[in-house]
Design a protein around this motif. Structure first.
Motif, PDB file in Angstrom:
ATOM      1  N   SER A  46       0.783  -1.228  -0.050  1.00 26.45           N
ATOM      2  CA  SER A  46       0.004   0.058   0.159  1.00 26.45           C
ATOM      3  C   SER A  46       1.058   1.286   0.008  1.00 26.45           C
ATOM      4  CB  SER A  46      -0.924  -0.096   1.222  1.00 26.45           C
ATOM      5  OG  SER A  46      -1.788   1.034   1.329  1.00 26.45           O
ATOM      6  N   TYR A  47       1.796   1.417   0.781  1.00 25.37           N
ATOM      7  CA  TYR A  47       2.710   2.487   1.044  1.00 25.37           C
ATOM      8  C   TYR A  47       3.632   2.521  -0.423  1.00 25.37           C
ATOM      9  CZ  TYR A  47       1.443   4.017   5.545  1.00 25.37           C
ATOM     10  OH  TYR A  47       0.650   4.261   6.713  1.00 25.37           O
ATOM     11  N   LEU A  48       3.929   1.528  -0.769  1.00 34.05           N
ATOM     12  CA  LEU A  48       5.047   1.542  -1.892  1.00 34.05           C
ATOM     13  C   LEU A  48       4.071   2.107  -3.157  1.00 34.05           C
ATOM     14  CD1 LEU A  48       7.692   1.175  -3.490  1.00 34.05           C
ATOM     15  CD2 LEU A  48       6.928  -1.400  -3.585  1.00 34.05           C
ATOM     16  N   ALA A  49       2.689   1.557  -2.999  1.00 30.06           N
ATOM     17  CA  ALA A  49       1.958   2.218  -4.386  1.00 30.06           C
ATOM     18  C   ALA A  49       1.804   3.499  -4.112  1.00 30.06           C
ATOM     19  CB  ALA A  49       0.695   1.188  -4.187  1.00 30.06           C
ATOM     20  N   TYR A  50       1.825   3.861  -3.003  1.00 25.79           N
ATOM     21  CA  TYR A  50       1.492   5.635  -2.899  1.00 25.79           C
ATOM     22  C   TYR A  50       2.917   6.505  -3.539  1.00 25.79           C
ATOM     23  CZ  TYR A  50       0.366  10.089  -1.090  1.00 25.79           C
ATOM     24  OH  TYR A  50      -0.009  11.254  -0.859  1.00 25.79           O
ATOM     25  N   CYS A  51       3.731   5.469  -3.044  1.00 19.93           N
ATOM     26  CA  CYS A  51       5.209   6.308  -3.606  1.00 19.93           C
ATOM     27  C   CYS A  51       5.488   6.070  -4.912  1.00 19.93           C
ATOM     28  CB  CYS A  51       6.253   5.675  -2.573  1.00 19.93           C
ATOM     29  SG  CYS A  51       6.466   6.244  -0.908  1.00 19.93           S
ATOM     30  N   ILE A  52       5.034   5.210  -5.381  1.00 24.01           N
ATOM     31  CA  ILE A  52       5.212   4.621  -6.933  1.00 24.01           C
ATOM     32  C   ILE A  52       4.493   5.917  -7.618  1.00 24.01           C
ATOM     33  CG2 ILE A  52       4.647   3.439  -8.959  1.00 24.01           C
ATOM     34  CD1 ILE A  52       5.578   1.035  -7.299  1.00 24.01           C
ATOM     35  N   ALA A  53       3.281   6.375  -7.230  1.00 23.85           N
ATOM     36  CA  ALA A  53       2.267   7.194  -7.743  1.00 23.85           C
ATOM     37  C   ALA A  53       2.895   8.645  -7.516  1.00 23.85           C
ATOM     38  CB  ALA A  53       0.880   7.211  -7.056  1.00 23.85           C
ATOM     39  N   LEU A  54       3.369   8.844  -6.608  1.00 22.93           N
ATOM     40  CA  LEU A  54       4.214  10.178  -6.026  1.00 22.93           C
ATOM     41  C   LEU A  54       5.336  10.741  -7.137  1.00 22.93           C
ATOM     42  CD1 LEU A  54       3.659  10.609  -2.265  1.00 22.93           C
ATOM     43  CD2 LEU A  54       2.477  11.884  -4.029  1.00 22.93           C
ATOM     44  N   ASN A  55       6.207   9.684  -7.044  1.00 19.42           N
ATOM     45  CA  ASN A  55       7.665   9.644  -7.634  1.00 19.42           C
ATOM     46  C   ASN A  55       7.754   9.531  -9.064  1.00 19.42           C
ATOM     47  OD1 ASN A  55       8.565  10.827  -5.246  1.00 19.42           O
ATOM     48  ND2 ASN A  55       9.056   8.627  -4.525  1.00 19.42           N
ATOM     49  N   SER A  56       7.204   8.225  -9.275  1.00 20.83           N
ATOM     50  CA  SER A  56       7.296   7.676 -10.577  1.00 20.83           C
ATOM     51  C   SER A  56       6.160   8.138 -11.680  1.00 20.83           C
ATOM     52  CB  SER A  56       7.403   6.355 -10.840  1.00 20.83           C
ATOM     53  OG  SER A  56       8.757   5.832 -10.025  1.00 20.83           O
ATOM     54  N   LYS A  57       5.180   8.514 -11.136  1.00 20.56           N
ATOM     55  CA  LYS A  57       3.882   8.821 -11.960  1.00 20.56           C
ATOM     56  C   LYS A  57       3.370   7.509 -12.742  1.00 20.56           C
ATOM     57  CE  LYS A  57       3.993  13.210 -10.699  1.00 20.56           C
ATOM     58  NZ  LYS A  57       3.865  13.263  -9.224  1.00 20.56           N
ATOM     59  N   ARG A  58       3.743   6.426 -12.379  1.00 22.85           N
ATOM     60  CA  ARG A  58       3.255   5.066 -13.087  1.00 22.85           C
ATOM     61  C   ARG A  58       1.915   4.612 -12.265  1.00 22.85           C
ATOM     62  NH1 ARG A  58       8.591   2.625 -11.527  1.00 22.85           N
ATOM     63  NH2 ARG A  58       7.110   1.036 -10.600  1.00 22.85           N
ATOM     64  N   PHE A  59       0.880   5.145 -12.650  1.00 24.30           N
ATOM     65  CA  PHE A  59      -0.377   5.231 -12.157  1.00 24.30           C
ATOM     66  C   PHE A  59      -1.050   3.760 -12.222  1.00 24.30           C
ATOM     67  CE2 PHE A  59      -0.337   9.887 -12.832  1.00 24.30           C
ATOM     68  CZ  PHE A  59      -0.023  10.370 -11.473  1.00 24.30           C
ATOM     69  N   ASP A  60      -0.798   3.011 -13.089  1.00 28.16           N
ATOM     70  CA  ASP A  60      -1.471   2.035 -13.445  1.00 28.16           C
ATOM     71  C   ASP A  60      -0.838   0.820 -12.511  1.00 28.16           C
ATOM     72  OD1 ASP A  60      -3.046   2.771 -15.262  1.00 28.16           O
ATOM     73  OD2 ASP A  60      -1.930   2.479 -16.983  1.00 28.16           O
ATOM     74  N   LEU A 120      -6.770   2.327   6.207  1.00 26.38           N
ATOM     75  CA  LEU A 120      -5.428   2.699   5.667  1.00 26.38           C
ATOM     76  C   LEU A 120      -5.157   2.423   4.292  1.00 26.38           C
ATOM     77  CD1 LEU A 120      -2.588   3.862   6.155  1.00 26.38           C
ATOM     78  CD2 LEU A 120      -1.829   1.822   6.790  1.00 26.38           C
ATOM     79  N   TYR A 121      -5.380   1.231   3.825  1.00 26.61           N
ATOM     80  CA  TYR A 121      -5.218   0.955   2.412  1.00 26.61           C
ATOM     81  C   TYR A 121      -6.138   1.817   1.616  1.00 26.61           C
ATOM     82  CZ  TYR A 121      -2.568  -2.874   4.808  1.00 26.61           C
ATOM     83  OH  TYR A 121      -1.911  -3.596   5.678  1.00 26.61           O
ATOM     84  N   CYS A 122      -7.544   1.877   2.146  1.00 28.34           N
ATOM     85  CA  CYS A 122      -8.447   2.558   1.388  1.00 28.34           C
ATOM     86  C   CYS A 122      -7.898   4.208   1.165  1.00 28.34           C
ATOM     87  CB  CYS A 122      -9.916   2.804   2.043  1.00 28.34           C
ATOM     88  SG  CYS A 122     -10.541   1.109   1.980  1.00 28.34           S
ATOM     89  N   LEU A 123      -7.364   4.621   2.178  1.00 30.77           N
ATOM     90  CA  LEU A 123      -6.811   6.025   2.075  1.00 30.77           C
ATOM     91  C   LEU A 123      -5.523   6.262   1.101  1.00 30.77           C
ATOM     92  CD1 LEU A 123      -6.389   8.887   3.260  1.00 30.77           C
ATOM     93  CD2 LEU A 123      -4.962   8.057   4.933  1.00 30.77           C
ATOM     94  N   ASN A 124      -4.707   5.373   1.024  1.00 31.86           N
ATOM     95  CA  ASN A 124      -3.577   5.128  -0.006  1.00 31.86           C
ATOM     96  C   ASN A 124      -3.976   4.967  -1.236  1.00 31.86           C
ATOM     97  OD1 ASN A 124      -1.608   5.744   2.089  1.00 31.86           O
ATOM     98  ND2 ASN A 124      -0.983   3.753   2.293  1.00 31.86           N
ATOM     99  N   LEU A 125      -4.864   4.182  -1.564  1.00 30.48           N
ATOM    100  CA  LEU A 125      -5.488   3.828  -2.716  1.00 30.48           C
ATOM    101  C   LEU A 125      -6.177   5.231  -3.107  1.00 30.48           C
ATOM    102  CD1 LEU A 125      -5.873   2.096  -5.226  1.00 30.48           C
ATOM    103  CD2 LEU A 125      -7.805   0.981  -4.050  1.00 30.48           C
ATOM    104  N   GLY A 126      -6.994   5.846  -2.397  1.00 28.53           N
ATOM    105  CA  GLY A 126      -7.633   6.960  -2.731  1.00 28.53           C
ATOM    106  C   GLY A 126      -7.039   7.869  -3.275  1.00 28.53           C
ATOM    107  N   ARG A 127      -5.818   8.166  -2.509  1.00 27.50           N
ATOM    108  CA  ARG A 127      -4.946   9.211  -2.874  1.00 27.50           C
ATOM    109  C   ARG A 127      -4.200   8.930  -4.349  1.00 27.50           C
ATOM    110  NH1 ARG A 127      -1.849  10.117   3.080  1.00 27.50           N
ATOM    111  NH2 ARG A 127      -3.498  11.584   4.083  1.00 27.50           N
ATOM    112  N   ILE A 128      -3.854   7.772  -4.358  1.00 33.58           N
ATOM    113  CA  ILE A 128      -3.202   7.311  -5.538  1.00 33.58           C
ATOM    114  C   ILE A 128      -4.326   7.656  -6.987  1.00 33.58           C
ATOM    115  CG2 ILE A 128      -2.674   5.241  -7.201  1.00 33.58           C
ATOM    116  CD1 ILE A 128      -1.572   4.064  -4.509  1.00 33.58           C
ATOM    117  N   LEU A 129      -5.489   7.180  -6.704  1.00 33.70           N
ATOM    118  CA  LEU A 129      -6.634   7.537  -7.721  1.00 33.70           C
ATOM    119  C   LEU A 129      -6.706   8.990  -7.909  1.00 33.70           C
ATOM    120  CD1 LEU A 129      -8.964   4.755  -6.658  1.00 33.70           C
ATOM    121  CD2 LEU A 129      -7.792   4.861  -8.763  1.00 33.70           C
TER     122      LEU A 129
END
Length: 147
Positions: A43-57, A75-84
Motif C-alpha cells: 500500500s505504501y509503496l504504491a503511493y510512493c510509486i504514484a508520487l515519484n514515478s507517476k506510474r499510476f497503473d 489505511l489501504y483505502c486512504l492510500n489507494l484513494g490518494r493514488i486514484l
C-alpha cells in the motif's frame, strides 16, 4: 535479512513519507518489499510509486492488491484513494474513501472527502444531476434543511 529488519525498513519508509521525503521512503519500501511482501508495504509503496514515478497503473494495481489482501483496512483505502486522485480518477477515489469510512472513522479519510467537496446524490436518480427538477429540489431541500 530477517522479517524484523524488513519491518524496520517499513517503519523508516513510512516515517520518511510522513516527513515528505518520498524518494527515501520509496527506496526503503522497495527494500522492505524485496524481503517481505506484506499488504502494508504494498500500500505504501504504491503511493510512493504514484508520487515519484507517476506510474499510476502499477500503483493502482499494487494498492488494490493490498486492499484485496486486507479489505477492512481504512489505511489501504486512504492510500489507494490518494493514488486514484493523483491519477485524475476522482469518482473512484471518492468511492474508495467512502469504503474506508465504513471500517473506521479515520480523520484522514474524512479530511480527504471534505477537501474534495463531495456532493450528495441527486434527488431523482433516474434523471441526470443537471436536470432542472434535480437542481431545483436540491436547492430547496438544502434551504429548508432536508439535505
Amino acid at each position: 535479512m530477517t522479517t524484523t529488519e524488513a519491518e524496520k525498513l517499513l517503519k523508516k519508509g513510512v516515517a520518511a513519507l510522513a516527513n515528505g521525503h518520498t524518494h527515501l521512503a520509496m527506496t526503503c519500501l522497495e527494500q522492505a518489499m524485496h524481503y517481505a511482501r506484506t499488504p502494508k508495504t504494498c500500500s505504501y509503496l504504491a503511493y510512493c510509486i504514484a508520487l515519484n514515478s507517476k506510474r499510476f497503473d502499477d500503483a493502482i494495481a499494487l494498492g488494490r492488491e493490498a486492499l484485496e489482501a486486507e479489505p477492512n483496512s481504512s489505511l489501504y483505502c486512504l492510500n489507494l484513494g490518494r493514488i486514484l486522485l493523483l491519477a485524475g480518477r476522482k469518482e473512484e477515489a471518492i468511492t474508495v474513501f467512502r469504503q474506508g469510512l465504513v471500517f473506521s472513522r479515520d480523520a484522514a479519510l474524512i479530511y480527504q472527502l471534505e477537501e474534495l467537496g463531495t456532493r450528495k446524490p441527486p434527488i431523482f436518480t433516474a434523471m441526470p444531476r443537471e436536470h432542472f427538477a434535480n437542481r431545483l429540489c436540491g436547492i430547496l431541500g438544502s434551504k429548508i434543511g432536508l439535505r
